[in-house]
Design a protein around this motif. Structure first.
Motif, mmCIF file in Angstrom:
data_model
loop_
_atom_site.group_PDB
_atom_site.id
_atom_site.type_symbol
_atom_site.label_atom_id
_atom_site.label_comp_id
_atom_site.label_asym_id
_atom_site.label_seq_id
_atom_site.Cartn_x
_atom_site.Cartn_y
_atom_site.Cartn_z
ATOM 1 N N LYS A 162 4.713 12.737 -0.516
ATOM 2 C CA LYS A 162 4.403 11.875 -1.660
ATOM 3 C C LYS A 162 4.578 10.401 -1.305
ATOM 4 O O LYS A 162 3.735 9.568 -1.677
ATOM 5 N N GLU A 163 5.651 10.085 -0.600
ATOM 6 C CA GLU A 163 5.882 8.693 -0.191
ATOM 7 C C GLU A 163 4.801 8.225 0.780
ATOM 8 O O GLU A 163 4.319 7.090 0.699
ATOM 9 N N GLN B 10 1.666 9.322 1.042
ATOM 10 C CA GLN B 10 0.414 9.114 0.332
ATOM 11 C C GLN B 10 0.458 7.904 -0.593
ATOM 12 O O GLN B 10 -0.535 7.198 -0.755
ATOM 13 N N LEU B 11 1.612 7.634 -1.197
ATOM 14 C CA LEU B 11 1.738 6.458 -2.055
ATOM 15 C C LEU B 11 1.538 5.175 -1.250
ATOM 16 O O LEU B 11 0.889 4.222 -1.715
ATOM 17 N N LYS B 12 2.063 5.154 -0.041
ATOM 18 C CA LYS B 12 1.899 3.999 0.829
ATOM 19 C C LYS B 12 0.426 3.781 1.162
ATOM 20 O O LYS B 12 -0.084 2.652 1.138
ATOM 21 N N PHE C 197 -2.118 4.840 -0.653
ATOM 22 C CA PHE C 197 -2.773 4.467 -1.906
ATOM 23 C C PHE C 197 -2.642 2.969 -2.175
ATOM 24 O O PHE C 197 -3.631 2.284 -2.486
ATOM 25 N N LYS C 198 -1.446 2.445 -2.055
ATOM 26 C CA LYS C 198 -1.212 1.018 -2.306
ATOM 27 C C LYS C 198 -1.988 0.141 -1.334
ATOM 28 O O LYS C 198 -2.531 -0.908 -1.721
ATOM 29 N N SER D 231 -0.973 2.125 -10.744
ATOM 30 C CA SER D 231 -0.483 3.481 -10.502
ATOM 31 C C SER D 231 -1.662 4.408 -10.266
ATOM 32 O O SER D 231 -2.826 4.040 -10.501
ATOM 33 N N TYR D 232 -1.362 5.632 -9.844
ATOM 34 C CA TYR D 232 -2.432 6.594 -9.640
ATOM 35 C C TYR D 232 -3.144 6.923 -10.948
ATOM 36 O O TYR D 232 -4.369 7.089 -10.976
ATOM 37 N N THR E 263 -2.616 15.231 -7.216
ATOM 38 C CA THR E 263 -2.232 14.556 -5.982
ATOM 39 C C THR E 263 -1.458 15.531 -5.092
ATOM 40 O O THR E 263 -1.207 16.674 -5.480
#
Length: 497
Positions: A27-28, A30-32, A34-35, A57-58, A316
């Motif tokens: 999750k971390e 993919q968040l990186k 995404f940003k 946010s997503y 996600t």
């Protein structure tokens, strides 16, 4: 042990360690990604049109950016093709990977300076993970062959254009150049049969250790080697112990390969596409391929059985489960946004996230890498039927991978209301029409990987009998036009008409 082999082991351990870090924190990771994507694309036309400056946010992203396929994204892509910068991703792409098989002809998939290294590194890392797990690195001292498309590229409005495999050929690392085959000149041969003949001549005297390519193409290469030498591949190349493949399911070919080689060998499955390099087999012991969550691709997933609902739920990486068939949606550093690549995948593991490719969300045939879609077969048949004044009641198409004699082919099961007088001429005409619409299929025919399609006439009422036998007669049930296996074909053959 050579210096190259020793160095490969050290580097393999490092890469495997890095992989464990990001895969343990999906999750971390993919968040990186995404940003990074949202931040860098705010200045683009697509980013402005979809309010990227307001996406925090997503859930914001899912609200502002609908799921699209190529056709829905085409207006933006055409601007990029015309040479306009800052449309889907900052600047202009380095390349276009040209593919075929859409409802409007060729697709131009952008490859940027950010996305190109991901293709190269993923292929490299697949081999390094094999070394890290197996401890086998001796093959790096032998010759390696990569059966691929021509590296000759065209230029379209200042952007180099070609098939993905041809583009990647320009990025073979310097430390592999001396080991790599075929030669540049041979790789540029356009006629596939002539190219394979040249590859056979080049490789016969060499110590081949790694062979890579789409299974049907490699099978043709093996068969030519065997015909020329009357030896098993394992005797011709005693140090050949690793086969790297992708593009189509290997299982239908595995037994044939083992017979040709004369022994079992290790294999590495890759999941590359023009849109991105998504996964590779990171373990010989575990099922599935490791989904690359740190490679500039943000993934979403929609349950396949909900995909055609009006508002299907988008998931996600932290929300997926094993054993569920998902449509894979991607956003990338090449400027593809909530893009439906058309593939369906199933997770075999979520610690780490490994997938198997289960098929396409729409019916298709790609048993040999041809990517034939429904529109193509329907238009080819309609055009030919009109030409021959034939009337078709129903039909379905399936690959015949293992015929009793001769080359594989596409088998068409057709129920006629009015049958053409010359069925062979009718089949040849359909085949030519299909070749016009699908360049991959044409390559397989001209390259003598496939022979011209064959038709089996189903008597009138035959398809209804089949649907009835499956409890699917009437209602909303439809006969698939295309199948990538022979489940329908075999069932039809078993019916007593």
């Amino acid at each position: 042990m050579s210096i190259k082999s020793f160095s490969a082991k050290i580097f393999a351990k490092y890469i495997a360690k890095q992989t464990r870090k990001w895969s343990a924190n999906p999750k971390e990771t993919q968040l990186k990604v995404f940003k990074y994507l949202i931040k860098n694309a705010r200045i683009t036309s697509f980013g402005k049109d979809h309010k990227f400056d307001k996406i925090k946010s997503y859930s914001d992203f899912a609200k502002h950016v609908p799921v699209r396929d190529y056709e829905a994204l085409k207006n933006y892509v055409e601007e990029v093709v015309n040479g306009k910068p800052d449309i889907l991703w900052p600047g202009l792409p380095e390349y276009f990977a040209k593919t075929s098989g859409t409802t409007s002809g060729a697709k131009y998939i952008p490859i940027t300076s950010e996305s190109m290294p991901m293709h190269v590194n993923a292929a490299r890392d697949a081999i390094l993970h094999y070394i890290a797990e197996s401890g086998n690195s001796n093959f790096v001292d032998g010759k390696m062959i990569f059966l691929q498309g021509s590296p000759k590229l065209q230029v379209k409005n200042g952007i180099k254009t070609g098939r993905l495999s041809g583009i990647v050929a320009h990025y073979v690392p310097s430390y592999l150049q001396k080991n790599r085959l075929p030669s540049w000149e041979t790789n540029c041969i356009e006629d596939w049969e002539s190219k394979v003949d040249a590859i056979v001549s080049e490789t016969l005297p060499e110590d081949m250790s790694v062979i890579s390519g789409i299974p049907p193409w490699v099978q043709m290469y093996f068969e030519k080697l065997q015909a020329k030498t009357e030896k098993e591949i394992g005797d011709i190349f005693p140090n050949f112990n690793l086969f790297i493949y992708g593009g189509v399911n290997y299982e239908p070919y595995r037994k044939k390969f083992e017979n040709l080689i004369g022994r079992k060998i290790d294999s590495i499955e890759l999941y590359p596409a023009s849109e991105g390099f998504f996964a590779f087999q990171d373990s010989q012991r575990e099922k599935g391929m490791l989904l690359l969550l740190n490679s500039g691709i943000f993934y979403e997933f929609i349950k396949a059985d909900e995909f055609f609902n009006e508002n299907p739920q988008r998931l996600t990486i932290g929300e997926v489960k094993t054993g569920v068939n998902y449509v894979m949606i991607i956003s990338t550093t090449a400027g593809l946004w909530a893009y439906n690549v058309g593939d369906t995948v199933m997770f075999t593991s979520i610690k780490p996230h490994r997938v198997v490719v289960t098929g396409r969300i729409k019916h298709f045939i790609s048993a040999f890498g041809e990517h034939v879609i429904g529109k193509e077969v329907e238009e080819a048949l309609a055009s030919t039927a009109s030409q021959f004044k034939a009337q078709v009641s129903e039909f379905t198409v399936a690959p015949q991978i293992n015929p009793e004699t001769g080359l594989p082919y596409h088998e068409w099961f057709i129920e006629f209301d009015s049958q053409p007088e010359n069925l062979e001429a009718f089949a040849n005409a359909i085949d030519k029409e299909l070749q016009k619409q699908n360049s991959y299929y044409k390559d397989l025919i001209t390259g003598k990987i496939l022979k011209t399609l064959e038709i089996k006439v189903i008597p009138q009422g035959g398809f209804n009998a089949y649907m009835k036998s499956k409890g699917k007669l009437g209602g909303q049930n439809k006969l698939p036009r295309l199948s990538n296996d022979r489940s329908i074909a075999d069932a039809l053959n078993k019916l007593d008409f």
